[in-house]
Design an enzyme around this catalytic site. Structure first.
Site, PDB file in Angstrom:
ATOM      1  N   ASN A  92     106.170  -0.800  52.580  1.00  0.00           N
ATOM      2  CA  ASN A  92     105.031  -0.862  51.672  1.00  0.00           C
ATOM      3  C   ASN A  92     105.179   0.203  50.592  1.00  0.00           C
ATOM      4  OD1 ASN A  92     102.587  -1.733  50.624  1.00  0.00           O
ATOM      5  ND2 ASN A  92     101.454  -1.489  52.519  1.00  0.00           N
ATOM      6  N   HIS A 123      99.319  -9.319  47.588  1.00  0.00           N
ATOM      7  CA  HIS A 123     100.081  -8.073  47.659  1.00  0.00           C
ATOM      8  C   HIS A 123     101.553  -8.437  47.798  1.00  0.00           C
ATOM      9  CE1 HIS A 123     100.771  -3.868  48.296  1.00  0.00           C
ATOM     10  NE2 HIS A 123     101.079  -3.966  49.582  1.00  0.00           N
ATOM     11  N   GLN A 172     102.439   3.791  44.994  1.00  0.00           N
ATOM     12  CA  GLN A 172     102.017   3.143  43.757  1.00  0.00           C
ATOM     13  C   GLN A 172     100.734   3.729  43.186  1.00  0.00           C
ATOM     14  OE1 GLN A 172     101.373  -0.766  45.854  1.00  0.00           O
ATOM     15  NE2 GLN A 172      99.564  -0.879  44.529  1.00  0.00           N
ATOM     16  N   CYS A 223     102.541  -3.118  43.031  1.00  0.00           N
ATOM     17  CA  CYS A 223     103.295  -3.392  44.259  1.00  0.00           C
ATOM     18  C   CYS A 223     104.432  -4.379  44.012  1.00  0.00           C
ATOM     19  CB  CYS A 223     102.367  -3.913  45.351  1.00  0.00           C
ATOM     20  SG  CYS A 223     101.472  -5.411  44.902  1.00  0.00           S
TER      21      CYS A 223
END
Length: 348
Positions: free
Chosen positions: A312, A291, A150, A156
Site C-alpha cells: 500500500n 483504490h 501518499q 495511489c
C-alpha cells in the site's frame, strides 16, 4: 417513633445511600474513562504529530477518535476472524473523511468499460504458465522498494504503477531503483493527479515519456504541481508497454504475480480496511473499486488460509508495516474487495 417506622426509615436511607453511591461510582468510572481516553488521544496526537486549529476542533476529533477506538477494541475482543485492527494515524477521521482524503483510485464507470474491452484484444502472456510456486514474495527477491506515503493526495494509482515498474525493472536489470511518483502526478495528463487515476494510463504515459526519472531527482510533494521538464530529463527506467490480467480470474492473477508485481484496483475504503493491523484480511468490503495497490506476492497461512500480499502507499504505520495480507481464492470471482476485477502489469 415506632420500631417499624424507624426500621423503614433506616431501610429507605440505606437504599438511597446505596443508589447514590452507585451513581457516584458510575460517574467516577465514566470520568476516569473519559480522562483515560483523553490522555490516550493526546499521546496519539504527539506520536503522529497531529495539531488542531483550536479546542473546538480538538474536541470534535477526540470524539471521532474515541468512537473509532471503541469500535476497534470491540472487534478485536470479539470472535477471532483471522485478522486484527489497530489504532493508526487515521484514527481521528470518520470513514467518510478517510475515503475522501486517502482513496484516490476512483473508477469512472463509463471509462472502465472501455478500458476492459480494449484490453481483451491483447493476449495474456502468462496464460500457459504452469508449475507455479506455492508462495512468492518479491520483497525477498529484492524487487520491492520501501513503503511510501501518499499523504492527503489521491495518488495511489501512481504509487501502484511505480511499484510495478520498479519491480519489473529490477527483475530485468538487477537494479532496484526508487522511481518518481511525482513525475506521474504532475506530468501524466491522462490521469487526474491527486484526484485519482488508473495504473494502465500511468504505464502508457511511461511508455510515451520514454521512461521515468528517480524519486531523488523528482521528489514526491503530496500535491498537484506543474510538470518540471528539467526534472524529468534523466530517464532511468523504461517499459515497452503493459498488459491486463484477465478480469475476475484469481488463477490468472496468480500466474502474473508469480512472474512480477502487479497493480490492482481494489475497494480500500471500508472501516476494517482503514484500520487493518495484521493477519489475513477477510473483512466485509465492496467489489466496486476506489483504490489502487500493488500485489507483490502470495502465500498460505496455516493449511488453507490463502492470501495475497499487497503493498500500500499509506506509510509503515498502517497494516503490517505498510503491507496487507488479504484473502486469496475468494468465493466471488471478482476477488475479495474486487481485487481481481482490474489488474495490470508493465512489460519490458
Amino acid at each position: 417513633m415506632s420500631t417499624k417506622i424507624l426500621c423503614s426509615s433506616l431501610l429507605f436511607l440505606t437504599i438511597t445511600m446505596g443508589v447514590w453511591s452507585c451513581l457516584v461510582a458510575s460517574s467516577r468510572v465514566t470520568f476516569d474513562y473519559q480522562n483515560s481516553m483523553r490522555l490516550r488521544h493526546q499521546q496519539w496526537m504527539a506520536h503522529h504529530g497531529k495539531v488542531y486549529a483550536d479546542a473546538s476542533e480538538e474536541d470534535m476529533r477526540f470524539n471521532v477518535f474515541k468512537n473509532n477506538v471503541e469500535r476497534i477494541e470491540t472487534f478485536n475482543a470479539g470472535p477471532d476472524k483471522g485478522y486484527k485492527l489497530g489504532v493508526n494515524k487515521y484514527a481521528d477521521l470518520t470513514n467518510e473523511e478517510f475515503r475522501w482524503l486517502h482513496i484516490g483510485g476512483f473508477v469512472r464507470r463509463d471509462e472502465e468499460a472501455g478500458l476492459v474491452s480494449a484490453a481483451k484484444s491483447k493476449p495474456f502472456r502468462y496464460a500457459n504458465a504452469t508449475g507455479l510456486p506455492s508462495a512468492v514474495d518479491w520483497r525477498k527477491k529484492g524487487a520491492v522498494t520501501p513503503i511510501k506515503q501518499q499523504g492527503d493526495c489521491g495518488s495511489c494509482w501512481a504509487f501502484a504503477a511505480v511499484a510495478a515498474v520498479e519491480g519489473i525493472h529490477q527483475l530485468k536489470t538487477g537494479k532496484l531503483l526508487s522511481l518518481s511518483t511525482q513525475e506521474l502526478v504532475d506530468c501524466d495528463g491522462k490521469n487526474y493527479g491527486c484526484n485519482g487515476g488508473y495504473p494502465n494510463h500511468a504505464f502508457q504515459f511511461i511508455v510515451n515519456n520514454n521512461g521515468l526519472t528517480t524519486e531523488e531527482n523528482y521528489p514526491y510533494k503530496g500535491k498537484d504541481g506543474v510538470c518540471k521538464a528539467m526534472g524529468t530529463a534523466q530517464k532511468v527506467a523504461k517499459i515497452s508497454g503493459y498488459d491486463k490480467v484477465p478480469s475476475k480470474n484469481e488463477t490468472a492473477l496468480m500466474q502474473a504475480v508469480a512472474h512480477q508485481p502487479v497493480a490492482v484496483l481494489i475497494d480500500g475504503g471500508d472501516f476494517d480496511f482503514q484500520f487493518y493491523k495484521k493477519g489475513v484480511f477477510s473483512g466485509e468490503c465492496k467489489s466496486s473499486t476506489d483504490h489502487v495497490v500493488t500485489v507483490v506476492g502470495y502465500g498460505t497461512a496455516g493449511d488453507e488460509n490463502k492470501y495475497w500480499v499487497i503493498k500500500n502507499s499509506w506509510g509503515t504505520t498502517w497494516g503490517e508495516n505498510g503491507y496487507m495480507k488479504i484473502q486469496r481464492d475468494y468465493a466471488d470471482e471478482s476477488g475479495l474487495c474486487g481485487l481481481a476485477k482490474a489488474a495490470y502489469y508493465p512489460t519490458m
